[in-house]
Motif scaffolding. Structure first.
Motif, mmCIF file in Angstrom:
data_model
loop_
_atom_site.group_PDB
_atom_site.id
_atom_site.type_symbol
_atom_site.label_atom_id
_atom_site.label_comp_id
_atom_site.label_asym_id
_atom_site.label_seq_id
_atom_site.Cartn_x
_atom_site.Cartn_y
_atom_site.Cartn_z
ATOM 1 N N ASN A 25 0.848 -1.186 0.000
ATOM 2 C CA ASN A 25 0.000 0.000 0.000
ATOM 3 C C ASN A 25 0.888 1.241 0.000
ATOM 4 O O ASN A 25 1.678 1.446 0.929
ATOM 5 C CB ASN A 25 -0.903 0.018 1.236
ATOM 6 N N LEU A 26 0.762 2.066 -1.041
ATOM 7 C CA LEU A 26 1.512 3.312 -1.139
ATOM 8 C C LEU A 26 0.534 4.477 -1.134
ATOM 9 O O LEU A 26 -0.377 4.532 -1.974
ATOM 10 C CB LEU A 26 2.344 3.354 -2.426
ATOM 11 N N ASN A 27 0.726 5.414 -0.209
ATOM 12 C CA ASN A 27 -0.132 6.584 -0.109
ATOM 13 C C ASN A 27 0.730 7.840 -0.012
ATOM 14 O O ASN A 27 1.616 7.919 0.830
ATOM 15 C CB ASN A 27 -1.034 6.494 1.130
ATOM 16 N N ASN A 28 0.461 8.812 -0.898
ATOM 17 C CA ASN A 28 1.203 10.081 -0.863
ATOM 18 C C ASN A 28 2.713 9.854 -0.818
ATOM 19 O O ASN A 28 3.439 10.491 -0.050
ATOM 20 C CB ASN A 28 0.769 10.922 0.349
ATOM 21 N N THR A 29 3.158 8.951 -1.647
ATOM 22 C CA THR A 29 4.566 8.550 -1.661
ATOM 23 C C THR A 29 5.214 8.952 -2.987
ATOM 24 O O THR A 29 4.572 8.893 -4.041
ATOM 25 C CB THR A 29 4.679 7.037 -1.421
ATOM 26 N N THR A 30 6.473 9.354 -2.917
ATOM 27 C CA THR A 30 7.224 9.741 -4.111
ATOM 28 C C THR A 30 8.395 8.789 -4.303
ATOM 29 O O THR A 30 9.161 8.533 -3.372
ATOM 30 C CB THR A 30 7.769 11.178 -3.976
ATOM 31 N N ILE A 31 8.521 8.273 -5.520
ATOM 32 C CA ILE A 31 9.683 7.460 -5.884
ATOM 33 C C ILE A 31 10.342 8.145 -7.072
ATOM 34 O O ILE A 31 9.718 8.327 -8.125
ATOM 35 C CB ILE A 31 9.294 6.020 -6.230
ATOM 36 N N GLU A 32 11.613 8.545 -6.906
ATOM 37 C CA GLU A 32 12.255 9.348 -7.940
ATOM 38 C C GLU A 32 13.744 9.029 -8.065
ATOM 39 O O GLU A 32 14.398 8.609 -7.110
ATOM 40 C CB GLU A 32 12.070 10.836 -7.649
ATOM 41 N N TYR A 33 14.232 9.196 -9.284
ATOM 42 C CA TYR A 33 15.654 9.009 -9.592
ATOM 43 C C TYR A 33 16.152 7.628 -9.172
ATOM 44 O O TYR A 33 17.260 7.472 -8.653
ATOM 45 C CB TYR A 33 16.503 10.109 -8.938
ATOM 46 N N CYS A 34 15.335 6.623 -9.413
ATOM 47 C CA CYS A 34 15.740 5.233 -9.170
ATOM 48 C C CYS A 34 16.033 4.569 -10.509
ATOM 49 O O CYS A 34 15.276 4.736 -11.465
ATOM 50 C CB CYS A 34 14.646 4.476 -8.415
ATOM 51 N N GLU A 35 17.111 3.815 -10.571
ATOM 52 C CA GLU A 35 17.543 3.189 -11.818
ATOM 53 C C GLU A 35 17.756 1.695 -11.626
ATOM 54 O O GLU A 35 18.440 1.276 -10.694
ATOM 55 C CB GLU A 35 18.854 3.807 -12.316
ATOM 56 N N ALA A 36 17.165 0.913 -12.529
ATOM 57 C CA ALA A 36 17.407 -0.526 -12.566
ATOM 58 C C ALA A 36 18.083 -0.868 -13.890
ATOM 59 O O ALA A 36 17.812 -0.238 -14.913
ATOM 60 C CB ALA A 36 16.103 -1.296 -12.429
ATOM 61 N N ILE A 67 -4.137 1.698 -9.330
ATOM 62 C CA ILE A 67 -3.430 2.974 -9.343
ATOM 63 C C ILE A 67 -4.462 4.094 -9.432
ATOM 64 O O ILE A 67 -5.211 4.183 -10.399
ATOM 65 C CB ILE A 67 -2.443 3.061 -10.522
ATOM 66 N N ASP A 68 -4.511 4.969 -8.409
ATOM 67 C CA ASP A 68 -5.483 6.064 -8.353
ATOM 68 C C ASP A 68 -4.776 7.391 -8.125
ATOM 69 O O ASP A 68 -3.962 7.533 -7.211
ATOM 70 C CB ASP A 68 -6.479 5.850 -7.201
ATOM 71 N N ASP A 69 -5.120 8.385 -8.962
ATOM 72 C CA ASP A 69 -4.700 9.779 -8.734
ATOM 73 C C ASP A 69 -3.194 9.920 -8.538
ATOM 74 O O ASP A 69 -2.715 10.562 -7.605
ATOM 75 C CB ASP A 69 -5.420 10.359 -7.513
ATOM 76 N N ASN A 70 -2.434 9.317 -9.444
ATOM 77 C CA ASN A 70 -0.986 9.389 -9.353
ATOM 78 C C ASN A 70 -0.415 10.249 -10.475
ATOM 79 O O ASN A 70 -1.092 10.525 -11.472
ATOM 80 C CB ASN A 70 -0.378 7.982 -9.430
ATOM 81 N N CYS A 94 -1.455 -4.692 -4.923
ATOM 82 C CA CYS A 94 -0.795 -3.398 -4.790
ATOM 83 C C CYS A 94 -1.823 -2.278 -4.926
ATOM 84 O O CYS A 94 -2.559 -2.228 -5.910
ATOM 85 C CB CYS A 94 0.274 -3.224 -5.858
ATOM 86 N N ASN A 95 -1.859 -1.394 -3.944
ATOM 87 C CA ASN A 95 -2.723 -0.225 -3.986
ATOM 88 C C ASN A 95 -1.846 1.020 -3.949
ATOM 89 O O ASN A 95 -1.135 1.258 -2.975
ATOM 90 C CB ASN A 95 -3.682 -0.241 -2.790
ATOM 91 N N ILE A 96 -1.901 1.811 -5.022
ATOM 92 C CA ILE A 96 -1.029 2.967 -5.169
ATOM 93 C C ILE A 96 -1.907 4.202 -5.350
ATOM 94 O O ILE A 96 -2.622 4.317 -6.349
ATOM 95 C CB ILE A 96 -0.082 2.786 -6.367
#
Length: 208
Positions: free
Chosen positions: A108-119, A170-173, A134-136
């Motif tokens: 569960n991800l709420n009001n979360t930021t994922i940035e500048y990640c590289e795979a 995925i809602d409101d992302n 998964c609920n985002i």
């Protein structure tokens, strides 16, 4: 919390629920890999067995790019991860640099930021390989990427899903680039398609 270059996992959770609490968006808790060398820290949070994690107002950052590096790695068949007001940034790894879900009951991800990640293979921000719920909601994915075009599976700069039984809502992302990379199964050719053109793109190529 910071780790020395000799550490492998900052937190290793095998059972129970661990809660990480920051105070607010200004005074948040920071989990810092603190590593500039590929010989250093590989996971900030490692979850196995029946372990679960709740994080509120936490920043997870700075892992150098080892083959197994992820901010959060989960191989917990009955566990859950709930992130509220969390930032994950500047993580480099092979699969799921931000969050790598090998096995997990629910994310569960709420009001979360994922940035500048590289795979280098799949899932710049998130990699989902098992049947996971998964609920985002209200999240931001910014400047995440897969750096090798010929990765093992599907790429997925933001989210890679390689299990047909995964359920992702995925809602409101916000996905800042506004594009999707489509990889053809047989030829492995890749095309970048604007989000608003995606439905027509798929419809034009489906044959019955």
């Amino acid at each position: 919390f910071e780790t020395s270059s000799s550490a492998y996992k900052l937190f290793d959770i095998t059972a129970g629920t661990i809660t990480f609490n920051g105070e607010n968006s200004v005074n948040n808790l920071i989990l810092d890999g603190n590593s500039t060398s590929t010989a250093g820290m590989e996971r900030l949070i490692n979850i196995t067995g029946s372990g679960s994690v709740i994080a509120n107002y936490v920043t997870m950052q700075n892992l150098p790019g080892t083959s197994t590096a992820s901010a959060i790695f989960a191989n917990s068949s009955g566990g859950t991860i709930t992130l509220n007001n969390v930032t994950i940034k500047n993580i480099k790894g092979k699969n799921g640099a931000g969050i790598n879900l090998n096995s997990l009951a629910e994310l569960n991800l709420n009001n979360t930021t994922i940035e500048y990640c590289e795979a280098t293979s799949i899932g710049g921000a998130i990699n989902i390989t098992m049947a996971t719920i998964c609920n985002i909601k209200n999240c931001i994915f910014r400047n995440n990427k897969v750096t090798e075009a010929n990765g093992d599976y599907f790429g997925g700069g933001a989210i890679a899903i390689s299990n047909a039984n995964a359920v992702v809502t995925i809602d409101d992302n916000t996905m800042n680039e506004g594009t999707v990379t489509v990889r053809h199964r047989d030829s492995m050719e890749q095309e970048v398609v604007k989000l608003e053109d995606l439905v027509k793109y798929v419809e034009d190529r489906i044959k019955f």
